[in-house]
Design a protein around this motif. Structure first.
Motif, PDB file in Angstrom:
ATOM      1  N   LEU A  41     -40.864 -15.148  45.759  1.00  0.00           N
ATOM      2  CA  LEU A  41     -41.934 -14.650  44.904  1.00  0.00           C
ATOM      3  C   LEU A  41     -42.390 -15.732  43.930  1.00  0.00           C
ATOM      4  O   LEU A  41     -43.598 -15.933  43.723  1.00  0.00           O
ATOM      5  CB  LEU A  41     -41.446 -13.413  44.143  1.00  0.00           C
ATOM      6  N   HIS A  42     -41.445 -16.449  43.340  1.00  0.00           N
ATOM      7  CA  HIS A  42     -41.796 -17.537  42.429  1.00  0.00           C
ATOM      8  C   HIS A  42     -42.580 -18.618  43.165  1.00  0.00           C
ATOM      9  O   HIS A  42     -43.595 -19.115  42.662  1.00  0.00           O
ATOM     10  CB  HIS A  42     -40.529 -18.126  41.823  1.00  0.00           C
ATOM     11  N   ALA A  43     -42.122 -18.972  44.357  1.00  0.00           N
ATOM     12  CA  ALA A  43     -42.810 -20.004  45.132  1.00  0.00           C
ATOM     13  C   ALA A  43     -44.224 -19.566  45.490  1.00  0.00           C
ATOM     14  O   ALA A  43     -45.159 -20.375  45.477  1.00  0.00           O
ATOM     15  CB  ALA A  43     -42.015 -20.321  46.401  1.00  0.00           C
ATOM     16  N   ALA A  44     -44.405 -18.282  45.810  1.00  0.00           N
ATOM     17  CA  ALA A  44     -45.739 -17.778  46.147  1.00  0.00           C
ATOM     18  C   ALA A  44     -46.656 -17.817  44.930  1.00  0.00           C
ATOM     19  O   ALA A  44     -47.847 -18.139  45.040  1.00  0.00           O
ATOM     20  CB  ALA A  44     -45.634 -16.350  46.686  1.00  0.00           C
ATOM     21  N   TYR A  45     -46.111 -17.503  43.756  1.00  0.00           N
ATOM     22  CA  TYR A  45     -46.931 -17.554  42.540  1.00  0.00           C
ATOM     23  C   TYR A  45     -47.364 -18.986  42.244  1.00  0.00           C
ATOM     24  O   TYR A  45     -48.531 -19.248  41.953  1.00  0.00           O
ATOM     25  CB  TYR A  45     -46.148 -16.985  41.363  1.00  0.00           C
ATOM     26  N   VAL A  46     -46.416 -19.912  42.324  1.00  0.00           N
ATOM     27  CA  VAL A  46     -46.732 -21.326  42.078  1.00  0.00           C
ATOM     28  C   VAL A  46     -47.766 -21.815  43.093  1.00  0.00           C
ATOM     29  O   VAL A  46     -48.729 -22.503  42.740  1.00  0.00           O
ATOM     30  CB  VAL A  46     -45.457 -22.187  42.140  1.00  0.00           C
ATOM     31  N   ALA A  47     -47.582 -21.448  44.358  1.00  0.00           N
ATOM     32  CA  ALA A  47     -48.526 -21.875  45.396  1.00  0.00           C
ATOM     33  C   ALA A  47     -49.914 -21.302  45.142  1.00  0.00           C
ATOM     34  O   ALA A  47     -50.924 -21.968  45.373  1.00  0.00           O
ATOM     35  CB  ALA A  47     -48.014 -21.445  46.771  1.00  0.00           C
ATOM     36  N   GLY A  48     -49.971 -20.068  44.651  1.00  0.00           N
ATOM     37  CA  GLY A  48     -51.270 -19.466  44.358  1.00  0.00           C
ATOM     38  C   GLY A  48     -52.031 -20.234  43.303  1.00  0.00           C
ATOM     39  O   GLY A  48     -53.252 -20.393  43.395  1.00  0.00           O
TER      40      GLY A  48
END
Length: 396
Positions: free
Chosen positions: A238-245
């Motif tokens: 979830l953290h990685a997806a937020y950063v990627a967004g």
């Protein structure tokens, strides 16, 4: 396990399936998933990724079985929803909820024992905290549950079911008195929080891993640790997806490799639990592996600069036009943001910018979006990238 019959197969009995909610359910735990549905419903797609803005390892010292746990409480999940998602708690009650009838009211967010919920694989198999949304509609009551997981009793996938009023009454009457029902209303969300990783303390990591490694009841410890690693892995995804967004949808190889490493930890934990549950020796190295993965979080997520999407897009435009990025800042030498006012910009450069952006962010712009009005400003190009990066999640 009770089988739910779709509407077209049994129009006179049982719940009827509706279109499933579309959130990044594979990144969320069973309490986050339905808060995510509400957040996106009120504030737009992928608002729920804000739940992953901050990554920390701070286990509570005394969870189930006296073991430390990273599993958030209902109160912590609701706090995150109010701080990050633009949701406000307007009512909270403990006890069996009544089927709502006021169609103007906000949905009820219900947390209860999944053992009593016929649409999840845990039904009559396992006691575990679970959430769903409950709201009235023209035909009765709608249950929405965005949970996504594979279990020993089958797959759980996001769904939406309509129960007739008497069916809903029977369902709710079977819930335990410890059920919590929360009314959440939309509030004004703040700006997107900056991503942050809070480094884990070495002593905390050691104590956490040792508590599970040394626990006398190996089946209990490994069953709990399977859940713990599952939660830890999802939090990192979830953290990685937020950063990627924030970076336009891109995720570098180091992050992908680290997330795959965490998948390996989860698989190792489940294998160890299953072996212990059968009275066999557990595979070696699980707890060392988990500790190493927690420590590696700092190298992958800690102190990593996240370049804002606007900066990334501006960089691509500057490279194509052979100008400095500072030239493209609104207000610089009277520049109002309209790229067509620059001598270096033209139809050929416009097409090249589109192609470079698609390559840079690994996306394909929708044909209907490719009109000149969408291609003359950096902020419009950013909007194109965001729309194209928002691939539909697996909601099968």
């Amino acid at each position: 396990m009770t089988t739910l019959t779709p509407q077209d197969a049994a129009p006179t009995a049982g719940p009827r399936a509706q279109e499933a909610p579309r959130v990044r359910a594979e990144l969320l735990d069973c309490l986050q998933a339905n808060l995510a549905v509400l957040a996106d419903r009120h504030h737009g797609r992928d608002t729920h990724l804000r739940l992953g803005a901050t990554l920390r390892f701070a286990p509570a010292p005394h969870g189930p079985g006296g073991l430390p746990t990273v599993e958030p409480t209902v109160e912590e999940q609701l706090t995150a929803a109010t701080e990050r998602l633009g949701l406000a708690v307007t009512d909270l009650a403990t006890g069996r909820p009544a089927a709502p009838s006021d169609t103007s009211a906000q949905p009820l967010y219900v947390v209860t024992d999944a053992f009593h919920l016929p649409w999840v694989p845990y039904h009559e198999h396992k006691h575990v905290e679970h959430s769903f949304l409950l709201e009235p509609d023209a035909d009765g009551v709608t249950v929405t549950d965005a949970y996504h997981n594979d279990t020993p009793w089958g797959r759980a996938r996001p769904l939406c079911l309509t129960y007739r009023r008497h069916e809903a009454d029977a369902l709710l009457a079977a819930l335990p008195e410890t059920t919590v029902a929360v009314r959440l209303s939309p509030s004004t969300p703040g700006p997107a929080p900056a991503p942050a990783h809070i480094p884990a303390d070495e002593a905390v990591i050691d104590a956490y891993v040792r508590a599970y490694a040394d626990h006398e009841d190996r089946v209990l410890a490994l069953e709990r640790f399977t859940l713990e690693t599952w939660l830890l892995a999802r939090a990192r995804k979830l953290h990685a997806a937020y950063v990627a967004g924030l970076a336009g949808g891109t995720q570098d190889e180091a992050v992908r490799a680290h997330l795959a490493r965490w998948d390996g930890v989860v698989e190792h934990a489940y294998l160890a639990y299953r072996r212990a549950a059968r009275g066999r020796a557990e595979p070696a190295g699980l707890f060392e592996r988990a500790g190493e993965a927690i420590r590696a979080d700092a190298a992958v997520f800690g102190a990593r600069p996240v370049r804002a999407l606007e900066d990334e897009v501006r960089s691509v435009v500057a490279q194509v036009l052979h100008v400095g990025e500072d030239i493209l800042a609104v207000g610089t030498e009277g520049f109002d943001g309209d790229l067509s006012r620059l001598a270096e910009f033209g139809s050929l450069r416009m097409v090249e910018i589109v192609e470079r952006l698609e390559q840079r962010f690994a996306v394909e712009f929708a044909p209907e979006d490719l009109v000149p009005e969408n291609l003359h400003r950096v902020e419009d190009l950013c909007a194109l990238v965001r729309r194209s990066s928002a691939a539909p999640p697996d909601s099968a």
